[in-house]
Motif scaffolding. Structure first.
Motif, PDB file in Angstrom:
ATOM      1  N   GLU A  60     -26.215   1.866  32.841  1.00  0.00           N
ATOM      2  CA  GLU A  60     -25.799   0.469  32.986  1.00  0.00           C
ATOM      3  C   GLU A  60     -26.948  -0.419  33.455  1.00  0.00           C
ATOM      4  N   PHE A  61     -27.986   0.196  34.033  1.00  0.00           N
ATOM      5  CA  PHE A  61     -29.094  -0.565  34.611  1.00  0.00           C
ATOM      6  C   PHE A  61     -30.159  -0.847  33.561  1.00  0.00           C
TER       7      PHE A  61
ATOM      8  N   VAL B 150     -26.097  -5.185  35.544  1.00  0.00           N
ATOM      9  CA  VAL B 150     -26.023  -5.494  36.972  1.00  0.00           C
ATOM     10  C   VAL B 150     -25.428  -6.890  37.130  1.00  0.00           C
ATOM     11  N   GLY B 151     -24.503  -7.038  38.061  1.00  0.00           N
ATOM     12  CA  GLY B 151     -23.871  -8.330  38.291  1.00  0.00           C
ATOM     13  C   GLY B 151     -22.699  -8.611  37.377  1.00  0.00           C
TER      14      GLY B 151
ATOM     15  N   GLY C 217     -19.878   3.386  39.827  1.00  0.00           N
ATOM     16  CA  GLY C 217     -20.136   3.743  41.212  1.00  0.00           C
ATOM     17  C   GLY C 217     -19.862   5.200  41.516  1.00  0.00           C
ATOM     18  N   PHE C 218     -20.290   5.611  42.706  1.00  0.00           N
ATOM     19  CA  PHE C 218     -20.185   6.991  43.178  1.00  0.00           C
ATOM     20  C   PHE C 218     -19.760   6.989  44.644  1.00  0.00           C
TER      21      PHE C 218
ATOM     22  N   ILE D 259     -22.572   2.875  46.964  1.00  0.00           N
ATOM     23  CA  ILE D 259     -23.488   3.244  45.883  1.00  0.00           C
ATOM     24  C   ILE D 259     -22.884   2.866  44.545  1.00  0.00           C
ATOM     25  N   ASN D 260     -23.471   1.851  43.925  1.00  0.00           N
ATOM     26  CA  ASN D 260     -23.091   1.411  42.586  1.00  0.00           C
ATOM     27  C   ASN D 260     -24.302   0.742  41.947  1.00  0.00           C
ATOM     28  N   ILE D 261     -24.187   0.357  40.691  1.00  0.00           N
ATOM     29  CA  ILE D 261     -25.367  -0.145  39.977  1.00  0.00           C
ATOM     30  C   ILE D 261     -25.803  -1.523  40.443  1.00  0.00           C
ATOM     31  N   ASP D 262     -24.972  -2.223  41.244  1.00  0.00           N
ATOM     32  CA  ASP D 262     -25.366  -3.513  41.788  1.00  0.00           C
ATOM     33  C   ASP D 262     -26.219  -3.395  43.044  1.00  0.00           C
TER      34      ASP D 262
END
Length: 491
Positions: A163-164, A168-169, A175-176, A193-196
């Motif tokens: 996803e990165f 993002v946003g 997430g984890f 912990i997530n891609i943001d």
């Protein structure tokens, strides 16, 4: 819809694959389809005081696997488990072939995209911001007992995502979570912990074609390795990189670039350019329940992955040499030369990698008698957060050894080598104990004679003890007094 997202995934993503030419020696090897018991056994390997009672998996078989990491990709320890919203078999070491890699489970045209259960939504909502649906959930639940005298365990892992950075946003905030007795303990700098997360890293070139994965020559562009905060570009549905307040600018070939590359993943969470995350997990004497959960958010496209290494209790026997967490300590030190000598137990297989651990310096000269060095293994970032790596010199030949990396020297006939490049900040006050466990394997042993292994520190003068940086892995809290007798700073 997933296929719409894929159609513009390459427009903003600047994949870390541009550097894969320098990471081919790394070797995470993932084996998918692991059973729940196999995952639990791998995660709790060699951990005294923890007894597994039951294991439950929720997800598809290819979302779960084990890994070995003999050459140090991401600086992770040498073995562990893998969970993914996609197929874990796609996330061994190798080239980053796509900026939007996906395996979706379930059929969106026949009842949905493998949606999360209500209980899973309750775990995931606080991690991903709430209000989103979740799909392709992989969850591992382990019930275990803890013996008296152990009140916490330590855990290491790397989280990355396809996803990165382009989503993002957005609402696609994969997430984890790591839950112990219902409480999430997976946070980095007080954020879930997530891609943001602002400490997510990618290798972002300052020039070149941004329409896909660029192919730069060896003398190509400068790279910025930093948190890439994205902003909406004005209403066309895509997002563009926003300004970074403190980018880290690196030239191609800088070893720190290798630390955030190495697999199909486009980005990894890497605070201070260290992709190995550490979690100190409180546990209670008696019964405990441990949940690992990872999920796609808002659809089932673009995979995310968590690699997890074994738990370690806060009280273990340091002096067996079997892992970088349990290295052999020096038996003696020569007051005049500073050379440390190690007693090698006859029970140790000297032709397999074992770890030795002297006080920290900026480098060492290693020598062995009645044998030759076969393999040299650097400490992983889970133990020594020195992201620049090290230099090995043998008879005038110079080699680079990255964190967790392995160097085959079996063809050199070497009984001596010099390691340099240890960060001066690791010259700590003796009260701040930090290990430098180096792994070695020997060959051509003289029959009937136990080799002698020694190392002499290379030191520099420092004006005063360097404070311990925040977050360094001070594992094994119960033996600080014992180590205080051995840890000496030579300045």
């Amino acid at each position: 819809m997933p296929y719409i997202r894929k159609s513009f995934a390459g427009a903003a993503a600047l994949s870390m694959a541009v550097l894969m030419g320098s990471t081919s020696a790394h070797a995470i090897q993932v084996t998918g389809g692991a059973s729940g018991q196999s995952l639990a056994d791998t995660l709790f390997l060699n951990v005294p005081g923890l007894t597994v009672n039951s294991v439950t998996l929720s997800g598809f078989g290819d979302q779960f696997g084990t890994y070995t990491n003999q050459s140090g990709t991401y600086g992770l320890p040498s073995q562990g488990i893998v969970l993914s919203t996609g197929n874990v078999n796609d996330y061994s070491s190798g080239d980053n072939t796509q900026d939007g890699f996906t395996t979706a489970f379930g059929d969106e045209f026949e009842g949905g995209e493998n949606p999360a259960s209500a209980a899973q939504e309750g775990l995931l909502d606080p991690i991903t911001g709430g209000g989103f649906d979740h799909f392709d959930v992989a969850q591992l639940t382990i019930s275990f007992d803890v013996a008296e005298g152990i009140d916490s365990v330590t855990f290491f892992g790397t989280f990355g995502s396809e996803e990165f950075p382009e989503f993002v946003g957005s609402e696609f905030v994969d997430g984890f979570g790591l839950f112990v007795n219902g409480q999430n303990v997976a946070f980095v700098n007080d954020r879930p912990i997530n891609i943001d997360h602002p400490d997510f890293l990618g290798a972002v070139p300052t020039d070149g074609d941004d329409g896909g994965i660029p192919d730069f020559p060896n003398d190509g562009p400068v790279f910025e390795v930093a948190a890439v905060n994205l902003v909406d570009d004005g209403g066309d549905g895509e997002v563009e990189p926003g300004p970074d307040p403190d980018p880290v600018t690196l030239e191609p070939g800088d070893p720190r670039l290798v630390l955030v590359t190495g697999t199909e993943l486009d980005g990894v969470l890497a605070p201070d350019v260290n992709p190995v995350l550490r979690f100190d997990v409180p546990v209670s004497t008696g019964a405990n329940v441990f949940d690992i959960i990872i999920a796609d958010t808002s659809d089932h496209s673009l995979d995310s992955v968590i690699y997890l290494s074994s738990f370690l209790p806060t009280e273990v026997d340091l002096n067996d040499g079997g892992t970088e967490f349990t290295p052999l300590l020096p038996a003696s030190q020569d007051e005049e030369t500073g050379t440390f000598t190690f007693d090698l137990p006859e029970t140790l297989d000297l032709e397999e990698v074992f770890f030795i651990d002297p006080p920290v310096a900026v480098g060492y000269t290693y020598e062995v008698t009645d044998a030759e060095f076969k393999t040299i293994v650097a400490p992983s970032l889970a133990v020594v957060p020195d992201s620049d790596g090290y230099t090995i010199e043998i008879d005038g030949q110079v080699f680079t050894l990255l964190p967790g990396g392995s160097l085959d020297v079996s063809g050199l006939g070497a009984s001596e080598f010099v390691l340099t490049g240890i960060d001066e900040a690791l010259l700590l006050d003796p009260a701040n104990f930090l290990a430098f466990p180096l792994g070695v394997a020997l060959q051509n042993l003289t029959q009937g004679t136990l080799p002698t292994l020694s190392q002499t520190p290379i030191t520099v003068d420092v004006p005063s003890p360097v404070p311990l940086p925040a977050g360094l892995p001070l594992y094994i809290a119960g033996i600080l007094g014992f180590l205080g007798l051995r840890r000496l700073t030579r300045a």
